[in-house]
Scaffold this motif. Structure first.
Motif, PDB file in Angstrom:
ATOM      1  N   ILE A 132      10.267  35.127  64.365  1.00 28.79           N
ATOM      2  CA  ILE A 132       9.245  35.424  63.350  1.00 28.79           C
ATOM      3  C   ILE A 132       9.235  36.906  62.949  1.00 28.79           C
ATOM      4  O   ILE A 132       9.110  37.237  61.758  1.00 28.79           O
ATOM      5  N   PHE A 133       9.418  37.819  63.888  1.00 23.80           N
ATOM      6  CA  PHE A 133       9.176  39.240  63.633  1.00 23.80           C
ATOM      7  C   PHE A 133      10.487  40.016  63.486  1.00 23.80           C
ATOM      8  O   PHE A 133      11.483  39.725  64.165  1.00 23.80           O
ATOM      9  N   ASP A 134      10.441  41.040  62.630  1.00 24.81           N
ATOM     10  CA  ASP A 134      11.617  41.907  62.424  1.00 24.81           C
ATOM     11  C   ASP A 134      11.872  42.790  63.633  1.00 24.81           C
ATOM     12  O   ASP A 134      13.021  43.092  63.956  1.00 24.81           O
ATOM     13  N   ALA A 158      19.929  31.439  66.641  1.00 24.95           N
ATOM     14  CA  ALA A 158      19.337  32.063  65.454  1.00 24.95           C
ATOM     15  C   ALA A 158      18.263  33.057  65.880  1.00 24.95           C
ATOM     16  O   ALA A 158      17.295  32.680  66.560  1.00 24.95           O
ATOM     17  N   ILE A 159      18.448  34.298  65.502  1.00 24.52           N
ATOM     18  CA  ILE A 159      17.482  35.356  65.809  1.00 24.52           C
ATOM     19  C   ILE A 159      17.181  36.117  64.529  1.00 24.52           C
ATOM     20  O   ILE A 159      18.090  36.644  63.876  1.00 24.52           O
ATOM     21  N   LYS A 160      15.892  36.156  64.150  1.00 24.50           N
ATOM     22  CA  LYS A 160      15.489  36.925  62.967  1.00 24.50           C
ATOM     23  C   LYS A 160      15.306  38.401  63.288  1.00 24.50           C
ATOM     24  O   LYS A 160      15.537  39.275  62.456  1.00 24.50           O
ATOM     25  N   THR A 161      14.925  38.676  64.511  1.00 20.88           N
ATOM     26  CA  THR A 161      14.616  40.049  64.917  1.00 20.88           C
ATOM     27  C   THR A 161      15.847  40.945  64.774  1.00 20.88           C
ATOM     28  O   THR A 161      16.932  40.588  65.240  1.00 20.88           O
ATOM     29  N   SER A 162      15.647  42.100  64.144  1.00 19.72           N
ATOM     30  CA  SER A 162      16.750  43.069  63.998  1.00 19.72           C
ATOM     31  C   SER A 162      16.631  44.214  64.998  1.00 19.72           C
ATOM     32  O   SER A 162      17.637  44.836  65.353  1.00 19.72           O
ATOM     33  N   GLY A 163      15.408  44.513  65.454  1.00 23.74           N
ATOM     34  CA  GLY A 163      15.205  45.595  66.406  1.00 23.74           C
ATOM     35  C   GLY A 163      14.516  45.098  67.654  1.00 23.74           C
ATOM     36  O   GLY A 163      13.395  44.563  67.581  1.00 23.74           O
ATOM     37  N   PHE A 164      15.152  45.261  68.816  1.00 20.03           N
ATOM     38  CA  PHE A 164      14.590  44.776  70.085  1.00 20.03           C
ATOM     39  C   PHE A 164      14.505  45.947  71.054  1.00 20.03           C
ATOM     40  O   PHE A 164      15.498  46.643  71.301  1.00 20.03           O
ATOM     41  N   LEU A 197      24.360  42.939  73.044  1.00 23.61           N
ATOM     42  CA  LEU A 197      25.383  43.383  72.103  1.00 23.61           C
ATOM     43  C   LEU A 197      26.067  42.210  71.405  1.00 23.61           C
ATOM     44  O   LEU A 197      26.660  42.385  70.331  1.00 23.61           O
ATOM     45  N   HIS A 198      25.979  41.033  71.975  1.00 27.47           N
ATOM     46  CA  HIS A 198      26.593  39.868  71.359  1.00 27.47           C
ATOM     47  C   HIS A 198      25.619  39.101  70.464  1.00 27.47           C
ATOM     48  O   HIS A 198      26.006  38.102  69.852  1.00 27.47           O
ATOM     49  N   THR A 199      24.373  39.507  70.413  1.00 29.63           N
ATOM     50  CA  THR A 199      23.392  38.846  69.552  1.00 29.63           C
ATOM     51  C   THR A 199      23.468  39.423  68.143  1.00 29.63           C
ATOM     52  O   THR A 199      24.283  40.296  67.831  1.00 29.63           O
ATOM     53  N   SER A 200      22.551  38.933  67.306  1.00 28.00           N
ATOM     54  CA  SER A 200      22.483  39.444  65.925  1.00 28.00           C
ATOM     55  C   SER A 200      21.535  40.632  65.788  1.00 28.00           C
ATOM     56  O   SER A 200      21.210  41.039  64.674  1.00 28.00           O
ATOM     57  N   PHE A 201      21.073  41.211  66.906  1.00 30.31           N
ATOM     58  CA  PHE A 201      20.241  42.418  66.835  1.00 30.31           C
ATOM     59  C   PHE A 201      21.013  43.523  66.104  1.00 30.31           C
ATOM     60  O   PHE A 201      22.232  43.666  66.262  1.00 30.31           O
ATOM     61  N   GLN A 202      20.259  44.308  65.352  1.00 29.40           N
ATOM     62  CA  GLN A 202      20.848  45.489  64.712  1.00 29.40           C
ATOM     63  C   GLN A 202      20.586  46.758  65.529  1.00 29.40           C
ATOM     64  O   GLN A 202      21.403  47.668  65.540  1.00 29.40           O
ATOM     65  N   HIS A 203      19.438  46.767  66.213  1.00 27.96           N
ATOM     66  CA  HIS A 203      19.041  47.979  66.931  1.00 27.96           C
ATOM     67  C   HIS A 203      18.494  47.603  68.309  1.00 27.96           C
ATOM     68  O   HIS A 203      17.625  46.732  68.431  1.00 27.96           O
ATOM     69  N   LEU A 204      18.999  48.264  69.318  1.00 27.24           N
ATOM     70  CA  LEU A 204      18.514  48.107  70.682  1.00 27.24           C
ATOM     71  C   LEU A 204      17.909  49.429  71.138  1.00 27.24           C
ATOM     72  O   LEU A 204      18.457  50.505  70.845  1.00 27.24           O
ATOM     73  N   GLY A 205      16.823  49.338  71.883  1.00 28.70           N
ATOM     74  CA  GLY A 205      16.207  50.567  72.357  1.00 28.70           C
ATOM     75  C   GLY A 205      15.478  50.371  73.657  1.00 28.70           C
ATOM     76  O   GLY A 205      15.033  49.266  73.981  1.00 28.70           O
TER      77      GLY A 205
END
Length: 802
Positions: A214-216, A239-245, A265-273
């Motif tokens: 649900i959340f970005d 399926a993952i909508k979240t881009s920043g985790f 690193l293998h998911t569709s995340f764009q940003h990890l923190g």
């Protein structure tokens, strides 16, 4: 959770302080004062009110009736059980409300929210809510940006009343025993979901699934365990909508951390923190990191290890080898960073506020230092706030980063002695070296294609002209250095922006700007300006720059507020625009003309008036009269010198001048007019004696001899004898025994050579000239009588009339 609440409250206060006026009555702190109710003495100007950590059980209508300007209210950590629906009727400006850690029981019964339509942040976490069902009053919070809530049960439909509220952040403060129904968050419209775990809270898979779908952005806070389950859950997600985790305030085993990172690193995340990370059991051996990833950035903030016995190189290699475009590890005690073993795809590195040394990226093989060659794709490197010291060594560390464009080395202890040549990659266009220990020599160690250069807060006193050309430099920041004048732009031909705020400029030389043809923006504010003549040209330039169509084409930044006089004292702290320095006091030629021209005109006028009014003649005659009077008073005449003297003067004249003698001279010297006894040959020569005998006898009987000089006088033999004998008597009676009266002009060439005594007397003695002007004759007679006046023993005493 109490720490989190305090942080949020502090952040809210700081934001408010930036937009509010500073006054002691604006911020009211009544926390931890054992209060059982809201104080009645709150100042009406209060905007920030802290009532946390007290024993307030209820909030009543009218508790805040005197604080209409209230914007921030913290009533956390009390014992609140009930809030009157009209409690906030008198606080229409309320924006931040913290009611966390109390005993409120029903989220659907918070009627007081009907009067808080301007709320931006609401914290209702850590109360005794059984269900998350939000009442209809929440739908009116249309401006709400952050909502912090928590309950034991979260079900579908609990958030339907905020379905139209566009939140920026929704924070769920989870209880230890949580029931979450899948799909409960589908009606929430928020950009970011924060999940704050309780002390023994486990990961709920339904909640995690909803969060990621649900959340970005999703942030999990205060996790203590369950990382393996998280990694397993991420591995199973398709399926993952979240881009920043993001993970915050966590303690994690090194093995769990690396597994989680490799899975993420293998998911569709764009940003990890991750922030506030405590790494337990750090590595003893290298840990493999996945080679490919869709993740673009990895950020770690305030990360630390709990053991000193580990392989630092293994830890460094794991992070520098991640297949991402951006890596940021900040505020962490890293003392080194290794070079990737293979060519890295990283384009941005940020190691701000760590403990990096000059050996960064290098390695030692045997006795040889090997530089890093596997960061050739790097474009942005930030090393702010480290322990870097040698600019030359840093240039060597980075020499193979052929794509590097932006380099930030500010807030270090970097210096450069100018002895060794620097080796920078030619691609650098933007470099920041602010807040270091650099001096003038730094200009010998700069990338030659630099476009933007930041050298503020260093120890630079002058920009040397004999440096290599920075032909592409467009912006130069030299704020807070030690410069005393504007730099010459010969080395920066296309410079457009020059910042010289807070230096030591007393009177900037405007002519220096002629070497900066492309300069558009100039800032020399907050310098110790000396408001004297040397500053006039700069003030003119500044005033011209006020207009948008300034002929100079230069915009003076911070004018006029940042430009004050520091000297002289009478204009100290006055703005440069408000002072006036007259041009006449600064232009030497104009000042000389202003003084000399009127003075010259005055002198010429006075001279002409004096000439026209015969002032020189009157001055000369008065001077002679004064001298004569002075001699008469000061000369000590012995009585024996006057024995045998019967006359004041013997008059010698030519027979042709007898009319003037009888008509003018004698009447003004003898009788009542003059009171003098005058001897002359027509009256006092004794018949029977020779002329020579009479001349000698008369000269010896007289105190002085008066010679009436004219053209006829020099032709008379007898006048010559009289002059001869009188000159001999002069040796006895003194130099003032002979008085010369010039009846008419007598040029020297008309005087025969035998009258050498007369020529000598006329050259050495002042003579009286007979004036034709009747107005001057009175002064003439006064001078002559003063020269002849003497008290003779055989002469009657008569007062001289002048």
């Amino acid at each position: 959770m109490r720490v989190t609440t305090a942080v949020l409250w502090a952040a809210a206060v700081l934001v408010g302080l930036q937009t509010s006026t500073s006054s002691p009555d604006n911020f009211v702190d009544r926390s931890s004062q054992n209060l059982s109710s809201v104080p009645t003495d709150l100042p009406p100007t209060a905007e920030f009110l802290d009532l946390s950590c007290n024993y307030i059980h209820q909030l009543h209508k009218g508790d805040f009736k005197n604080t209409a300007h209230l914007r921030f209210l913290n009533v956390s950590w009390n014992s609140l059980e009930e809030i009157d629906p009209e409690t906030f009727l008198d606080t229409p400006l309320l924006e931040h409300l913290d009611l966390s850690h109390n005993r409120l029981k029903n989220l659907s019964g918070q009627q007081y929210l009907l009067h808080t339509g301007n709320l931006l942040m609401l914290d209702l976490s850590s109360n005794t809510f059984l269900t998350m069902t939000l009442g209809s009053e929440f739908s009116g919070l249309v401006k709400l940006e952050k909502l912090i809530v928590g309950a034991k049960n979260i079900s579908v439909g609990d958030f339907k009343n905020i379905a139209k509220v566009k939140l920026r952040i929704l924070t769920l403060s989870l209880e230890d025993e949580l029931y979450y129904e899948a799909g409960s968050l589908e009606s929430v419209r928020a950009e970011k979901l924060q999940i704050a775990f309780g002390s023994n809270q486990k990961i709920d898979h339904n909640l995690t699934d909803d969060a990621l779908s649900i959340f970005d952005e999703v942030e999990m806070m205060n996790m203590k365990y369950g990382y393996k389950e998280l990694s397993k859950h991420l591995r199973q997600r398709v399926a993952i909508k979240t881009s920043g985790f993001y993970l915050t305030n966590i303690s994690i085993e090194w093995a769990d951390l690396t597994e989680y990172v490799n899975v993420a690193l293998h998911t569709s995340f764009q940003h990890l923190g991750a922030s506030d990370v405590n790494i337990m059991n750090p590595p003893q051996h290298e840990t493999e990191v996945t080679k490919t990833s869709k993740v673009k950035s990895f950020t770690a903030r305030r990360a630390a290890v709990s053991s000193f016995l580990f392989s630092q190189e293994a830890l460094y290699k794991f992070f520098i080898s991640m297949p991402v475009e951006s890596v940021a590890i900040t505020e962490s005690p890293l003392i080194h960073m290794t070079c990737p073993q293979t060519q890295s795809n990283i384009r941005k590195l940020d190691f701000s506020n760590c403990a990096m040394s000059d050996s960064i990226f290098s390695s030692v093989v045997g006795e040889k230092i090997v530089e890093c060659e596997n960061l050739s794709n790097l474009k942005n490197l930030t090393l702010v706030g480290n322990n870097l010291k040698n600019l030359h060594l840093l240039s060597k560390r980075l020499q193979y980063m052929s794509s590097l464009e932006n380099l930030d080395l500010s807030v270090n202890s970097i210096g450069y002695d100018g002895l060794l040549e620097c080796i920078w990659p030619s691609s650098i266009t933007n470099i920041s070296l602010s807040s270091n220990s650099l001096t003038d020599s730094v200009f010998k160690c700069l990338p030659n294609r630099t476009q933007i250069l930041d050298l503020q807060n260093n120890q630079i006193s002058v920009v040397p002209q004999a440096v290599f050309k920075l032909r592409y430099l467009s912006s130069l920041n030299l704020n807070a250095n030690r410069l005393r004048d504007l730099p010459v732009c010969d080395a920066f031909p296309i410079l457009q922006r020059l910042m010289l705020r807070s230096n030591a400029l007393h009177a900037p030389s405007v002519n220096m700007l002629e070497s900066c043809p492309k300069l558009n923006f100039l800032d020399v504010s907050f310098n110790p300006f000396t408001c004297t003549c040397a500053l006039r040209s700069f003030i003119k330039l500044a005033i011209k720059s006020e207009t948008t169509s300034s002929p100079t084409g230069i915009e003076l930044l911070s004018w006029p507020q940042g430009y004050y006089c520091s000297y002289p004292e009478d204009v100290r702290n006055s703005t440069l625009r408000d002072i006036s320095i007259p041009e006449v006091s600064c232009n030497v030629g104009l000042l000389a003309a202003t003084i000399l021209v009127p003075a010259g005109i005055l002198i010429i006028t006075v001279v002409m008036l004096c000439y026209h009014l015969d002032v020189p003649w009157y001055t000369g005659m008065i001077w002679q009269w004064t001298r004569a009077k002075h001699r008469a008073r000061m000369q000590q005449v012995r009585p024996e010198d006057l024995v045998g003297l019967e006359f004041h003067a013997f008059v010698s004249y030519s027979q042709h001048d007898v009319d003037w003698v009888h008509n003018f001279l004698l009447p003004n010297l003898e009788g009542p007019a003059g009171g003098l006894r005058v001897c002359h040959h027509e009256k006092h020569f004794v018949p029977g004696k020779t002329i020579i005998e009479n001349i000698i006898s008369c000269v010896e009987k007289c105190r002085r001899s008066v010679f009436v000089l004219s053209a006829h006088f020099v032709k008379s033999e007898w006048c010559h004898y009289e002059l001869y004998f009188a000159s001999h008597q002069r040796l006895t009676l003194g130099t003032d025994s002979i008085v010369l009266v010039l009846l008419e002009p007598l040029p020297q060439y008309l005087i025969p050579s035998k009258y050498y005594q007369l020529k000598s007397m006329m050259n050495r003695h002042t003579y009286l000239e007979w004036p034709q002007d009747r107005a001057k004759q009175r002064l003439f007679w006064a001078n002559l009588r003063a020269a002849l006046q003497t008290d003779l023993p055989n002469a009657p005493v008569t007062q001289i009339q002048e």
